[in-house]
Design a protein around this motif. Structure first.
Motif, short mmCIF file in Angstrom:
data_model
loop_
_atom_site.label_atom_id
_atom_site.label_comp_id
_atom_site.label_asym_id
_atom_site.label_seq_id
_atom_site.Cartn_x
_atom_site.Cartn_y
_atom_site.Cartn_z
N VAL A 1 28.52 20.34 24.16
CA VAL A 1 27.58 20.93 24.86
C VAL A 1 28.07 22.40 25.28
N GLU A 2 29.25 22.56 25.58
CA GLU A 2 30.13 23.75 25.88
C GLU A 2 29.90 24.65 24.83
N PHE A 3 30.37 24.01 23.51
CA PHE A 3 30.11 25.05 22.39
C PHE A 3 28.56 25.48 21.99
N GLY A 4 27.87 24.82 22.63
CA GLY A 4 26.31 25.31 22.71
C GLY A 4 25.68 24.70 21.32
N LEU A 5 26.19 23.60 20.74
CA LEU A 5 25.88 23.03 19.71
C LEU A 5 25.06 21.70 19.93
N ILE A 6 24.98 21.28 20.95
CA ILE A 6 23.90 20.17 21.36
C ILE A 6 23.58 20.21 22.77
N SER B 1 19.33 7.09 27.80
CA SER B 1 19.90 6.46 26.68
C SER B 1 19.50 7.62 25.23
N ARG B 2 20.63 7.54 24.55
CA ARG B 2 20.30 8.35 23.34
C ARG B 2 19.78 9.71 23.47
N ALA B 3 20.05 10.33 24.59
CA ALA B 3 19.52 11.72 25.04
C ALA B 3 20.30 12.66 24.62
N VAL B 4 20.77 12.89 23.24
CA VAL B 4 21.46 13.97 22.41
C VAL B 4 20.66 14.54 21.51
N ARG B 5 20.64 15.95 21.47
CA ARG B 5 19.99 16.63 20.38
C ARG B 5 20.64 17.74 19.98
N LEU B 6 20.59 17.92 18.69
CA LEU B 6 21.31 19.15 18.18
C LEU B 6 20.50 20.42 18.40
N ILE B 7 21.04 21.58 18.90
CA ILE B 7 20.51 22.72 19.06
C ILE B 7 20.20 23.39 17.63
N LYS B 8 19.14 23.64 17.34
CA LYS B 8 18.96 24.29 15.83
C LYS B 8 18.58 25.59 16.22
#
Lengths: 243, 243
Positions: free
Chosen positions: B55-60, B67-74
């Motif tokens: 998250v800190e790297f700005g990638l997700i 639950s399951r609340a992760v998404r890639l930042i495209k």
DNA sequence: ATATAACACGAACATACGTTCTGTGTCAAG
DNA sequence: CTTGACACAGAACGTATGTTCGTGTTATAT
């Protein structure tokens, strides 16, 4: 007589629309309770009742018991002309054939091999070379390889020239017949040789068939640092003239 | 001062790759535990530790506590033509880097080099090898190259082993300092050497710096047949043991 | 040798989550 | 009027799930 089931109702459509919109917006599907909240269904068992029907209609899939495990079944995407599909597939094959290997430094006789540390990021090296995967030895998978540039004439008994690129992988032990980079602590020297262990000593066999092997009676002084999987030589013209 | 954080580590990359692959395969993201199982991280708190960094790297992005609340930042979505163009361009770059070279036979000392005839179809050879264009010498354009496999130990003065692959181009004349394959009619022998013309005679300089050159007084008997641009050595284990 | 951030881990915990169970209401058809 | 399918609801339950806490190890600069 009893009444028979109809087709999709408004609630079915509401659920399908919400699933589609929600995945686009949030990147992950809703829970059963979130579907209920969004479609005006106050009971999780009713949501489950409708989801079951949507599965039967072939419109969604579920992985039972996992949270948020609902996905829409989409029509197969519009197919592209066969040639484009084939070209894309070929591009995939080509991309897989090309292997990027980090070029991490130089190898020379008077220092140990600069093997990558255990947390080295093979994908993000500052410098790399590309090779074709099909040129690797047949049992080599191309994982965690690194490349070193040879500096000096000290590897000529390995048939390796100054300026050649040696592709290696880390190893601390070797099997008989493998070419290894070893640091000889008794001599303070790195050398590339075929490795054989025999009768308690190590035989290091040069690649040049006209040269004699080295025998090391104390195997402890032979520190295997990597295995050589490939040597690449760009042949440019030389400038020097002989005496 | 204490140690500072590096960039992305292998574990970060493993998690990102898994998130991408998993969403494509299952239609919903993994749980924290599923990420751990897939990437070899045995503790949910360590998975959370790495996700926080991504998250800190700005990638997700994450929605905390869901639950399951992760998404890639495209990257912002491009239009379809833009996406196709970008993918095709990348494929062109990769395809251009990979150079297919016909492997037309073997080179050994007692026969002239089997150079391709002038009407040879370089694109339709029965056998070929792939190399990365970036490994060619800097001024070499990669046109009309052919490859030969070395047979025998007769090229070791050129630092070329039995089994090596030599990449060449046709030539009937050479400039000083270029490595050439020459057929010596006075000796009925092919040799690979650096070529120098001096004072009416030809000096053929071995690649092995410890060996002496050959001087040929009658340049007519030195038939240049090709120039060497690259040598490739797959390093498999050897079976033979020394006497 | 020391300090300290990074890295790693397991356990405990509270809440989220999906399923099951039980019950009620409506309505078409016989 | 009866019956059964359909629709709906809330509660209970067991498991899934993410966070927090405490502890230990390692790398690295000083």
């Amino acid at each position: 007589m009893v009444r028979t089931r109809r087709g999709l109702t408004e609630r079915h459509h509401n659920i399908l629309n919400y699933l589609d919109k929600r995945l686009s917006e949030r990147g992950y599907p809703p829970s059963i309770r979130e579907i209920g909240e969004a479609t005006g269904i106050s009971s999780t068992s009713v949501v489950t009742y409708y989801l079951k029907q949507l599965v039967e209609f072939g419109l969604i899939e579920r992985d039972p018991k996992f949270s948020r495990a609902v996905r829409l079944i989409k029509e197969p995407e519009l197919s592209v002309p066969q040639r484009v599909a084939e070209a894309v597939q070929n591009a995939v094959v080509v991309a897989d054939e090309l292997l990027s290997i980090p070029l991490i430094g130089r190898i020379f006789a008077s220092a140990p091999v600069p093997v990558p540390p255990s947390d080295f990021n093979y994908f993000d090296a500052e410098s790399s070379i590309n090779i074709a995967r099909s040129l690797l030895p047949s049992r080599e998978k191309g994982i965690e390889l690194f490349a070193l540039e040879v500096q000096g004439d000290s590897m000529i008994d390995a048939m390796v020239n100054d300026g050649d690129i040696v592709v290696m992988k880390k190893a601390e032990q070797a099997n008989n017949g493998e070419m290894v980079a070893v640091w000889l602590t008794g001599k303070d020297e790195t050398t590339l040789k075929y490795f054989f262990k025999e009768k308690g000593r190590v035989r290091l066999q040069p690649a040049n068939p006209t040269m004699k092997p080295i025998y090391v009676n104390d195997p402890q002084t032979v520190q295997v640092q990597g295995k050589v999987v490939m040597v690449i030589r760009k042949v440019d013209r030389i400038q020097s003239t002989a005496a």
